[in-house]
Design a protein around this motif. Structure first.
Motif, PDB file in Angstrom:
ATOM      1  N   THR A  12     -40.158 -15.169 -18.138  1.00  0.00           N
ATOM      2  CA  THR A  12     -40.348 -13.729 -17.966  1.00  0.00           C
ATOM      3  C   THR A  12     -39.363 -13.199 -16.916  1.00  0.00           C
ATOM      4  OG1 THR A  12     -41.905 -13.733 -16.109  1.00  0.00           O
ATOM      5  CG2 THR A  12     -42.852 -14.029 -18.308  1.00  0.00           C
ATOM      6  N   HIS A  28     -46.502 -10.409 -20.669  1.00  0.00           N
ATOM      7  CA  HIS A  28     -47.124 -11.664 -21.085  1.00  0.00           C
ATOM      8  C   HIS A  28     -48.627 -11.517 -21.332  1.00  0.00           C
ATOM      9  CE1 HIS A  28     -46.911 -15.761 -22.048  1.00  0.00           C
ATOM     10  NE2 HIS A  28     -45.781 -15.989 -21.409  1.00  0.00           N
ATOM     11  N   ASN A  29     -49.206 -10.443 -20.844  1.00  0.00           N
ATOM     12  CA  ASN A  29     -50.638 -10.267 -21.123  1.00  0.00           C
ATOM     13  C   ASN A  29     -50.901  -9.942 -22.593  1.00  0.00           C
ATOM     14  OD1 ASN A  29     -50.016  -7.568 -21.373  1.00  0.00           O
ATOM     15  ND2 ASN A  29     -51.151  -6.911 -19.546  1.00  0.00           N
ATOM     16  N   ILE A  39     -50.960 -12.011 -24.799  1.00  0.00           N
ATOM     17  CA  ILE A  39     -51.827 -13.085 -25.314  1.00  0.00           C
ATOM     18  C   ILE A  39     -53.030 -13.345 -24.399  1.00  0.00           C
ATOM     19  CG2 ILE A  39     -50.014 -14.226 -26.656  1.00  0.00           C
ATOM     20  CD1 ILE A  39     -49.955 -16.321 -24.286  1.00  0.00           C
ATOM     21  N   ARG A  40     -53.308 -12.377 -23.520  1.00  0.00           N
ATOM     22  CA  ARG A  40     -54.454 -12.555 -22.616  1.00  0.00           C
ATOM     23  C   ARG A  40     -55.748 -12.654 -23.409  1.00  0.00           C
ATOM     24  NH1 ARG A  40     -58.413 -11.356 -19.561  1.00  0.00           N
ATOM     25  NH2 ARG A  40     -58.274 -10.976 -17.320  1.00  0.00           N
ATOM     26  N   PHE A  59     -55.562 -14.985 -12.749  1.00  0.00           N
ATOM     27  CA  PHE A  59     -54.221 -14.390 -12.831  1.00  0.00           C
ATOM     28  C   PHE A  59     -53.791 -13.824 -11.482  1.00  0.00           C
ATOM     29  CE2 PHE A  59     -55.613 -14.121 -17.355  1.00  0.00           C
ATOM     30  CZ  PHE A  59     -54.718 -15.077 -17.824  1.00  0.00           C
ATOM     31  N   LEU A  63     -52.514 -16.715  -9.696  1.00  0.00           N
ATOM     32  CA  LEU A  63     -51.216 -17.081 -10.289  1.00  0.00           C
ATOM     33  C   LEU A  63     -50.097 -16.206  -9.739  1.00  0.00           C
ATOM     34  CD1 LEU A  63     -50.505 -17.932 -13.975  1.00  0.00           C
ATOM     35  CD2 LEU A  63     -49.286 -16.017 -13.014  1.00  0.00           C
ATOM     36  N   TRP A  64     -50.309 -14.904  -9.771  1.00  0.00           N
ATOM     37  CA  TRP A  64     -49.257 -13.981  -9.308  1.00  0.00           C
ATOM     38  C   TRP A  64     -49.043 -14.079  -7.798  1.00  0.00           C
ATOM     39  CZ3 TRP A  64     -45.377 -11.915 -11.738  1.00  0.00           C
ATOM     40  CH2 TRP A  64     -45.456 -11.738 -13.122  1.00  0.00           C
ATOM     41  N   LEU A 113     -46.939 -17.200  -7.269  1.00  0.00           N
ATOM     42  CA  LEU A 113     -45.539 -17.004  -7.692  1.00  0.00           C
ATOM     43  C   LEU A 113     -44.804 -16.103  -6.711  1.00  0.00           C
ATOM     44  CD1 LEU A 113     -45.918 -16.410 -11.553  1.00  0.00           C
ATOM     45  CD2 LEU A 113     -45.180 -18.510 -10.402  1.00  0.00           C
ATOM     46  N   VAL A 121     -55.379 -22.373 -18.925  1.00  0.00           N
ATOM     47  CA  VAL A 121     -55.442 -21.000 -19.441  1.00  0.00           C
ATOM     48  C   VAL A 121     -55.876 -21.014 -20.901  1.00  0.00           C
ATOM     49  CG1 VAL A 121     -54.141 -18.853 -19.836  1.00  0.00           C
ATOM     50  CG2 VAL A 121     -53.551 -20.301 -17.880  1.00  0.00           C
ATOM     51  N   ASN A 146     -55.696 -18.826 -24.192  1.00  0.00           N
ATOM     52  CA  ASN A 146     -54.883 -17.737 -24.725  1.00  0.00           C
ATOM     53  C   ASN A 146     -55.400 -17.266 -26.066  1.00  0.00           C
ATOM     54  OD1 ASN A 146     -52.714 -17.374 -22.789  1.00  0.00           O
ATOM     55  ND2 ASN A 146     -52.142 -19.473 -23.322  1.00  0.00           N
ATOM     56  N   VAL A 181     -46.484 -22.903 -14.004  1.00  0.00           N
ATOM     57  CA  VAL A 181     -45.725 -21.644 -13.912  1.00  0.00           C
ATOM     58  C   VAL A 181     -44.968 -21.650 -12.588  1.00  0.00           C
ATOM     59  CG1 VAL A 181     -45.810 -19.136 -14.260  1.00  0.00           C
ATOM     60  CG2 VAL A 181     -47.704 -20.562 -15.064  1.00  0.00           C
ATOM     61  N   TYR A 225     -39.529 -15.819 -13.906  1.00  0.00           N
ATOM     62  CA  TYR A 225     -40.542 -16.869 -13.900  1.00  0.00           C
ATOM     63  C   TYR A 225     -40.457 -17.657 -15.196  1.00  0.00           C
ATOM     64  CZ  TYR A 225     -42.122 -13.885 -10.146  1.00  0.00           C
ATOM     65  OH  TYR A 225     -42.157 -13.135  -9.003  1.00  0.00           O
ATOM     66  N   HIS A 226     -40.995 -18.876 -15.129  1.00  0.00           N
ATOM     67  CA  HIS A 226     -40.820 -19.826 -16.218  1.00  0.00           C
ATOM     68  C   HIS A 226     -42.125 -20.599 -16.374  1.00  0.00           C
ATOM     69  CE1 HIS A 226     -37.853 -23.061 -17.830  1.00  0.00           C
ATOM     70  NE2 HIS A 226     -39.059 -23.270 -18.314  1.00  0.00           N
ATOM     71  N   SER A 227     -42.595 -20.766 -17.585  1.00  0.00           N
ATOM     72  CA  SER A 227     -43.825 -21.545 -17.773  1.00  0.00           C
ATOM     73  C   SER A 227     -43.697 -22.569 -18.887  1.00  0.00           C
ATOM     74  CB  SER A 227     -45.003 -20.608 -18.054  1.00  0.00           C
ATOM     75  OG  SER A 227     -46.176 -21.365 -18.263  1.00  0.00           O
ATOM     76  N   ARG A 270     -46.217 -25.329 -20.924  1.00  0.00           N
ATOM     77  CA  ARG A 270     -47.633 -25.719 -21.072  1.00  0.00           C
ATOM     78  C   ARG A 270     -47.752 -26.899 -22.003  1.00  0.00           C
ATOM     79  NH1 ARG A 270     -45.496 -20.520 -21.835  1.00  0.00           N
ATOM     80  NH2 ARG A 270     -46.768 -18.959 -20.810  1.00  0.00           N
TER      81      ARG A 270
END
Ligand code: FMN
Length: 179
Positions: free
Chosen positions: A27, A56-57, A59-60, A69, A72-73, A76, A86, A88, A102, A115-117, A119
């Motif tokens: 992202t 990205h939400n 797929i929340r 979240f 998470l934020w 980050l 998570v 999804n 993340v 940012y990069h995730s 999974r």
């Protein structure tokens, strides 16, 4: 069907993926997707053009606590990485659980570029025995307050208390549940 109506549908069908597969997205600093790999598109049920430039939400899942979240934020934005389980929601309302890593992406001179995730498949027993009950508890706390912000802060505090009790950090706690 409008996007808003579509978002609420849940089929109760769980999607799974192979232990050899990794779901990857990147992202920008605002959380809008700039890269999605094919495994992500397959699980989430979207086409690439429906994701790029989108928050990205997208797929929340509604059962995910807001407090997770928030943690998470906050992590980050402090320049640190986080590991989190998570749930999804796919486009058609199916769902899929992941163990997400993340992290901020840094430039050569230490600037955060985005940012990069990544999974992978989570341990089913950890999800069933620990994560589903914990997230249900956090969601309950969040919903029990009239103010969503107060609810979220209370749920974050519950996580902090749990970490304090176990004398671990968030990532350590996630891994202490088993992988
Ligand atoms: C790199 C990155 C990956 C993310 N991956 C997911 C994800 O797979 N599922 C998800 O629901 N949120 C993900 N998020 C968090 C979302 O940006 C968002 O905070 C979350 O969906 C909650 O939505 P809200 O902030 O609108 O409440 C990710 C964020 C980043 C920076």
């Amino acid at each position: 069907m409008s996007n808003l109506t579509q978002k609420k549908i849940l089929t109760g069908v769980e999607r799974t993926f192979d232990a050899s597969e990794i779901i990857v997205t990147k992202t920008d600093l605002a959380g809008k997707m700039t890269y999605c790999n094919r495994t992500f598109l397959k699980l989430a049920g979207y086409e690439e053009k429906e994701c790029l430039g989108v928050q990205h939400n997208l797929i929340r899942h509604p059962d995910m606590p807001r407090s997770v979240f928030k943690l998470l934020w906050d992590t980050l934005q402090a320049g640190q990485e986080i590991f989190a389980y998570v749930n999804n929601r796919s486009k058609n309302g199916d769902h899929y659980w992941v163990l997400a890593h993340v992290t901020p992406s840094f430039s050569a001179n230490g600037e955060v570029l985005g940012y990069h995730s990544n999974r992978r498949v989570p341990n089913r027993a950890v999800i069933d025995e620990h994560i589903i009950p914990l997230y249900a508890q956090l969601l309950e706390i969040e919903k029990s307050h009239e103010s969503p912000k107060e609810g979220m802060n209370n749920a974050v505090q519950t996580v902090m208390d749990l970490l304090q009790e176990n004398r671990v950090g968030f990532n350590e706690f996630m891994f202490s549940l088993g992988v």
